[in-house]
Design a protein around this motif. Sequence first.
Motif, mmCIF file in Angstrom:
data_model
loop_
_atom_site.group_PDB
_atom_site.id
_atom_site.type_symbol
_atom_site.label_atom_id
_atom_site.label_comp_id
_atom_site.label_asym_id
_atom_site.label_seq_id
_atom_site.Cartn_x
_atom_site.Cartn_y
_atom_site.Cartn_z
ATOM 1 N N GLU A 214 102.541 -89.895 44.698
ATOM 2 C CA GLU A 214 103.378 -91.028 45.002
ATOM 3 C C GLU A 214 103.000 -91.399 46.520
ATOM 4 N N HIS A 215 102.985 -90.365 47.165
ATOM 5 C CA HIS A 215 102.671 -90.447 48.843
ATOM 6 C C HIS A 215 101.268 -90.404 49.425
ATOM 7 N N GLN A 216 100.516 -90.223 48.480
ATOM 8 C CA GLN A 216 98.884 -89.986 49.213
ATOM 9 C C GLN A 216 98.513 -90.977 49.760
ATOM 10 N N SER A 217 98.797 -92.409 49.574
ATOM 11 C CA SER A 217 98.321 -93.479 50.295
ATOM 12 C C SER A 217 98.929 -93.428 51.574
ATOM 13 N N ASP A 218 99.830 -92.851 51.921
ATOM 14 C CA ASP A 218 100.383 -92.772 53.212
ATOM 15 C C ASP A 218 99.507 -91.849 54.090
ATOM 16 N N PHE A 219 98.604 -91.126 53.574
ATOM 17 C CA PHE A 219 97.739 -90.181 54.397
ATOM 18 C C PHE A 219 96.177 -90.609 54.299
ATOM 19 N N ALA A 220 96.085 -91.821 53.862
ATOM 20 C CA ALA A 220 94.809 -92.217 53.615
ATOM 21 C C ALA A 220 93.800 -92.265 54.928
ATOM 22 N N ALA A 221 94.613 -92.496 56.075
ATOM 23 C CA ALA A 221 93.753 -92.512 57.220
ATOM 24 C C ALA A 221 93.729 -91.187 57.753
ATOM 25 N N SER A 222 94.070 -90.077 57.251
ATOM 26 C CA SER A 222 94.166 -88.889 57.959
ATOM 27 C C SER A 222 92.580 -88.445 57.936
ATOM 28 N N GLN A 223 92.219 -87.993 59.142
ATOM 29 C CA GLN A 223 90.620 -87.232 59.046
ATOM 30 C C GLN A 223 90.708 -85.780 59.445
ATOM 31 N N ILE A 224 91.624 -85.173 59.453
ATOM 32 C CA ILE A 224 91.729 -83.922 59.640
ATOM 33 C C ILE A 224 90.901 -82.836 58.442
ATOM 34 N N GLU A 225 90.157 -82.196 58.805
ATOM 35 C CA GLU A 225 89.417 -81.340 58.311
ATOM 36 C C GLU A 225 89.509 -79.880 58.498
ATOM 37 N N LEU A 226 89.540 -78.944 57.735
ATOM 38 C CA LEU A 226 89.591 -77.537 58.027
ATOM 39 C C LEU A 226 88.313 -77.183 58.816
ATOM 40 N N PRO A 227 88.896 -76.367 60.097
ATOM 41 C CA PRO A 227 87.730 -75.938 60.872
ATOM 42 C C PRO A 227 86.973 -74.859 60.370
ATOM 43 N N ARG A 228 85.612 -74.555 60.681
ATOM 44 C CA ARG A 228 84.907 -73.577 60.351
ATOM 45 C C ARG A 228 85.071 -72.254 61.264
ATOM 46 N N PRO A 229 85.083 -71.076 60.742
ATOM 47 C CA PRO A 229 85.519 -70.027 61.459
ATOM 48 C C PRO A 229 84.605 -70.180 62.956
ATOM 49 N N SER A 230 85.125 -69.690 64.086
ATOM 50 C CA SER A 230 84.224 -70.174 65.115
ATOM 51 C C SER A 230 83.607 -68.839 65.316
ATOM 52 N N ALA A 231 83.609 -67.577 64.746
ATOM 53 C CA ALA A 231 82.955 -66.402 65.077
ATOM 54 C C ALA A 231 83.051 -65.500 63.977
ATOM 55 N N SER A 232 82.030 -64.911 63.933
ATOM 56 C CA SER A 232 81.844 -63.734 62.801
ATOM 57 C C SER A 232 82.360 -62.434 63.766
ATOM 58 N N TRP A 233 82.948 -61.616 62.864
ATOM 59 C CA TRP A 233 83.233 -60.597 63.334
ATOM 60 C C TRP A 233 82.785 -59.119 62.823
ATOM 61 N N ARG A 234 82.521 -58.463 63.493
ATOM 62 C CA ARG A 234 81.907 -56.919 63.027
ATOM 63 C C ARG A 234 82.035 -55.945 64.195
ATOM 64 N N LEU A 235 82.140 -54.729 63.811
ATOM 65 C CA LEU A 235 82.034 -53.676 64.601
ATOM 66 C C LEU A 235 81.363 -52.460 64.071
ATOM 67 N N PRO A 236 80.448 -51.742 64.961
ATOM 68 C CA PRO A 236 79.741 -50.564 64.501
ATOM 69 C C PRO A 236 80.779 -49.766 63.452
ATOM 70 N N ALA A 237 80.201 -49.261 62.371
ATOM 71 C CA ALA A 237 81.132 -48.309 61.618
ATOM 72 C C ALA A 237 80.924 -46.915 62.127
ATOM 73 N N SER A 238 82.031 -46.290 62.206
ATOM 74 C CA SER A 238 81.883 -44.861 62.873
ATOM 75 C C SER A 238 81.295 -43.948 61.646
ATOM 76 N N ASP A 239 80.203 -43.203 61.873
ATOM 77 C CA ASP A 239 79.418 -42.562 61.093
ATOM 78 C C ASP A 239 80.420 -41.147 60.469
ATOM 79 N N PHE A 240 80.294 -40.835 59.235
ATOM 80 C CA PHE A 240 80.824 -39.478 59.039
ATOM 81 C C PHE A 240 80.201 -38.795 58.115
ATOM 82 N N SER A 241 80.316 -37.601 57.709
ATOM 83 C CA SER A 241 79.669 -36.768 56.907
ATOM 84 C C SER A 241 80.634 -35.857 55.886
ATOM 85 N N LEU A 242 81.093 -36.155 54.515
ATOM 86 C CA LEU A 242 81.952 -35.651 53.989
ATOM 87 C C LEU A 242 81.437 -34.877 52.570
#
Length: 412
Positions: A214-242
Motif C-alpha cells: 500500500e505504501h511502497q510508492s511513497d518510497f520510490a525515490a529512495s536511493q539508500i543502499e546497504l553499505p558494504r563492510p568497510s573492513a575485513s577483520w582478522r587476528l592471528p590465532a593463538s597456537d596451542f597443542s592439546l
Amino acid sequence: MTLATLGVCVATLWRPIQHRWLTWLVLRAESPAQSLVDGVVASDAHPDVLLSRLWGMGKIPHRLAVLNYLQTHRSSGSALRAEEVAILTDAARGSDLEAKDLAFTVLGVRHHPELRSLSLEQLRDIDPAVRALGLQQLARAGDVQLVPLVIPFLKDSDPRVVAAAGQALGKWTSNNFGMRLSLALPDFKRDLIPNADTAALQQGVARGMDWWREHQSDFAASQIELPRPSASWRLPASDFSLADLAGNQVRLSTFRGKPVLVSFWATTTTNAFDFLSELADVQRRNGDRFVILGISLDGTPLANTEGCGDEDEHSGHVHGDEHMHMAHVHAGHIRMQVEQFVQSKKITYPVLMDSAAEAGHRFSALELPTNIIIDRDGNVRRRFVGLRSGAVVEAMLAEAEKPAQNSQTEAK
C-alpha cells in the motif's frame, strides 16, 4: 626525617611502581581479570593510550576487557574520546560477535552518529545473529526512510531475523504488525532452532507486506543502499597443542592451509548436543575441505563442573607423588567420560582435552559453546558464542577459504 614524612615518601614512590607492575601483569597475562584491567586503566595518567595499547595487542581476552571497561565506565557521562570511538567502531565492524554486541551497547546508549551506518553494515552478514543485531540497532534510529532496506528481511530464513525486522518496521511506521521478538525465542546462545510461533509470525509478515504494497510508492525515490563492510577483520590465532582422546598431541598450526572451526564445549553443555551433531554432519559432507576440532573443557572451572566421584576424606592432606597420582586418576576419569559422550553423540571429528583451560582462556571461552572460525592463513575470522545451523557453519568456513580482503559474504 619523621616517620610520617618517610611514610609519605614511600607511598609516593610506591604508587607508580605498583601501577607499572600491575600494568605489566595485565599486558603479559593470557586472560587478565576484568577487575585488574579496570583498576589499571582507571589509575593510569593516560587511560586512552593504555586502552588503545590493550586493544592493539590483538588478543581476544584483552579486547573484551577493554570493551567491558568502556561499557561500564563510558556508557554515559562525558563524550567519547577519539581513541574510544576508534576502538568501538573497530569492534562493531569486526567478526567477534561478543565484542560487536558490547560496542553497539555503548554506541547505542549514546545514540552515536556512527550507529546508523555501522548497523546497516551488519545486514549483509551471513550470520543471522549479526543480521538480527543490526536490525535491532537500526530500530533505535527511527528513520522511516530505511523501510525499503528492511522489507526483504521479512522473508529471511531465520525467524529471529524476521521478528527483528518486524519490530523495526512497526516502530518506524507506528503500526502493530504483531511480530514480537518473543515469537522467535530463545536467542542464538540457547537453542539451535528457535521455538518460533510460526503461525503468528507469518500473520505478522502478511500484515507487514500488505502495508508495504500500500505504501511502497511513497518510497520510490529512495536511493539508500546497504553499505558494504568497510573492513575485513582478522587476528592471528593463538597456537596451542592439546592431547586428543588417544593421548596424541595435536597442534592447531598443523592445519594451516584449511579453514578450521574450533568449538569449545563440555559434556554438561546440554543445549549444545544437537549443535555438536550438526558439526559432525558438516565434517561428513565436506570431507577434508574443512577441519573441525572439538575442545572439551570438562573438569575445568570454565565448564562449571564439579569434581567427579567421591573425595577422599583425607584429600586435604595429600602431598607430592600421591597428589600427582590422584590428579592423574581424575584426568583419566574425565577423559573416559568425554570418550563415552563422543561415542554416544556419534562425533567423528577430533576432540581434544583442554584440562588446564589453556586454550579456553586464550579464546575467552567463558560461555559454552564458544566457536572460533580460523582461516587458511591462521587468522581468527569469526568468534561467536552459541549455536548455528550446519548451513551457516558451512558458509562461515567457506568464507574463511577466501582472502581476507574478500572475506565478507553476503546473506542471501
